[in-house]
Design a protein around this motif. Sequence first.
Motif, short mmCIF file in Angstrom:
data_model
loop_
_atom_site.label_atom_id
_atom_site.label_comp_id
_atom_site.label_asym_id
_atom_site.label_seq_id
_atom_site.Cartn_x
_atom_site.Cartn_y
_atom_site.Cartn_z
N SER A 267 0.85 -1.19 0.00
CA SER A 267 0.00 0.00 0.00
C SER A 267 0.88 1.24 0.00
N THR A 268 0.50 2.24 -0.77
CA THR A 268 1.26 3.49 -0.82
C THR A 268 0.72 4.50 0.17
N CYS A 269 0.01 4.03 1.17
CA CYS A 269 -0.63 4.92 2.12
C CYS A 269 0.38 5.44 3.14
N GLY A 270 1.05 6.55 2.84
CA GLY A 270 1.90 7.19 3.81
C GLY A 270 1.04 7.81 4.90
N LEU A 271 1.50 7.80 6.17
CA LEU A 271 0.62 8.28 7.24
C LEU A 271 1.44 8.90 8.36
N ARG A 272 0.78 9.73 9.10
CA ARG A 272 1.36 10.27 10.32
C ARG A 272 0.78 9.58 11.55
N ARG A 273 -0.49 9.32 11.50
CA ARG A 273 -1.13 8.62 12.62
C ARG A 273 -2.35 7.89 12.08
N GLN B 212 -13.69 -7.32 11.22
CA GLN B 212 -13.94 -8.50 10.41
C GLN B 212 -14.45 -9.61 11.32
N PRO B 213 -15.52 -10.33 10.93
CA PRO B 213 -16.09 -11.36 11.81
C PRO B 213 -15.04 -12.33 12.34
N GLY B 214 -15.03 -12.53 13.64
CA GLY B 214 -14.10 -13.45 14.26
C GLY B 214 -12.77 -12.83 14.66
N TYR B 215 -12.57 -11.54 14.35
CA TYR B 215 -11.29 -10.90 14.64
C TYR B 215 -11.54 -9.53 15.27
N ASP B 216 -10.68 -9.15 16.21
CA ASP B 216 -10.80 -7.82 16.78
C ASP B 216 -9.45 -7.11 16.87
N HIS B 217 -8.44 -7.66 16.19
CA HIS B 217 -7.12 -7.02 16.12
C HIS B 217 -6.67 -6.97 14.66
N VAL B 218 -5.83 -6.00 14.38
CA VAL B 218 -5.18 -5.96 13.06
C VAL B 218 -3.72 -5.61 13.28
N GLN B 219 -2.84 -6.45 12.72
CA GLN B 219 -1.40 -6.20 12.79
C GLN B 219 -0.99 -5.40 11.57
N VAL B 220 -0.38 -4.24 11.80
CA VAL B 220 0.04 -3.36 10.72
C VAL B 220 1.56 -3.46 10.57
N TYR B 221 2.01 -3.82 9.35
CA TYR B 221 3.44 -3.94 9.06
C TYR B 221 3.89 -2.74 8.23
N PHE B 222 5.08 -2.22 8.56
CA PHE B 222 5.58 -1.02 7.91
C PHE B 222 6.67 -1.36 6.90
N GLU C 293 9.17 0.37 6.28
CA GLU C 293 10.47 0.71 6.86
C GLU C 293 10.93 -0.28 7.90
N GLY C 294 10.09 -1.29 8.18
CA GLY C 294 10.42 -2.29 9.19
C GLY C 294 9.56 -2.15 10.43
N GLY C 295 9.34 -3.27 11.12
CA GLY C 295 8.57 -3.26 12.34
C GLY C 295 7.08 -3.34 12.07
N SER C 296 6.30 -3.46 13.13
CA SER C 296 4.85 -3.56 13.02
C SER C 296 4.22 -3.06 14.31
N GLN C 297 2.89 -2.92 14.26
CA GLN C 297 2.15 -2.48 15.43
C GLN C 297 0.76 -3.07 15.40
N CYS C 298 0.24 -3.39 16.58
CA CYS C 298 -1.08 -3.98 16.68
C CYS C 298 -2.12 -2.91 16.99
N THR D 142 5.20 4.13 6.26
CA THR D 142 4.27 3.69 5.22
C THR D 142 3.82 2.27 5.50
N VAL D 143 2.53 2.03 5.39
CA VAL D 143 1.98 0.70 5.62
C VAL D 143 2.35 -0.22 4.45
N ASP D 144 2.92 -1.37 4.75
CA ASP D 144 3.25 -2.36 3.73
C ASP D 144 2.11 -3.36 3.57
N ARG D 145 1.55 -3.83 4.70
CA ARG D 145 0.43 -4.77 4.64
C ARG D 145 -0.23 -4.82 6.01
#
Length: 305
Positions: A245-251, A260-270, A272-277, A295-298
């Motif tokens: 994704s080309t979605c550059g972001l500040r916050r 999404q049914p059955g899920y209440d978390h999303v792991q965001v991978y950057f 530039e490296g690293g991720s956040q839940c 920038t979000v990678d996936r």
Amino acid sequence: MERATYRRRLRTVLLPVLLAVLALVAGGLPAGAATAERAATGRAAAGRAAADARPLFQLPFPCGTTWQLDTWGHNPALDLVVEHNTGSDGLPVLASAAGTVSATYWNNGSGNTIQVDHGNGWFTAYYHLKDDPAAYVRKGDPVTPATQLGRIGSTGNSQWSHLHYEQRYLAGGGDFTDESHRVPARFDGVEYSGVAREWPSVTSRNCPGGTPAGWQDCPAGWVCFYTGPDGTGTVCRTDVDVPNSTCGLRRSFFNNGNPQPGYDHVQVYFREGGSQCLHYGWTEGRGNLPADGRTVDRIEWRGEC
């Protein structure tokens, strides 16, 4: 049979077979198959390029107004009226995205008609307008989403006031399209198509600057990424895993709708490296991401991070 004659006939039969085998070994595919494969690859690449170049079309009406959409008998074109189909006549019609007016004309079927060229082969068409098609804009005029093109009417082959609307793609360029070029319509990234379909209540996001008010406008089940530090500004959003994704972001703010049914978390991978839940239901921020321009990678939906 003489031996020389036999050898000649044997060469006549076996030589084409041998050449074909050698071609398979050397090139992997016969010339015709290789050409077909290259053509298919080219078409797929062209299709991806067309999708990538599609503008973020919005409903052709002022921000915050609510509309009824249906395909009736001409999918993927749409008929658009005010929700509950009351009082549509004379209401303003806006451009769906920035572009240039490519045609204004009368047609016995479509009545007062306008086409807008949005670049990269993408067009929109607006039928049955109430006024002369050159009353508000003329061919060659630049338009933005805030530009009024005309008013809803019932000119041409129409029995009630409505806007017949089409999104079109013309491969290879040009400045005029027809109904053979129409494709399923998308507004704010959501597709509205299918035979005899109806959407009774869709709100226009054709807003100044093209941005929603804030994180609370993120649709249920989506993750929204905003450029503004307070959850406002340009938005990039997804409800599936989207690599690169080309979605550059500040916050970022995770929406306050249903995950999404059955899920209440999303792991965001950057990239530039690293991720956040991000955790659905957090009372503050719903999962803020640092304001460092990453920038979000996936993303990956999951039960726990």
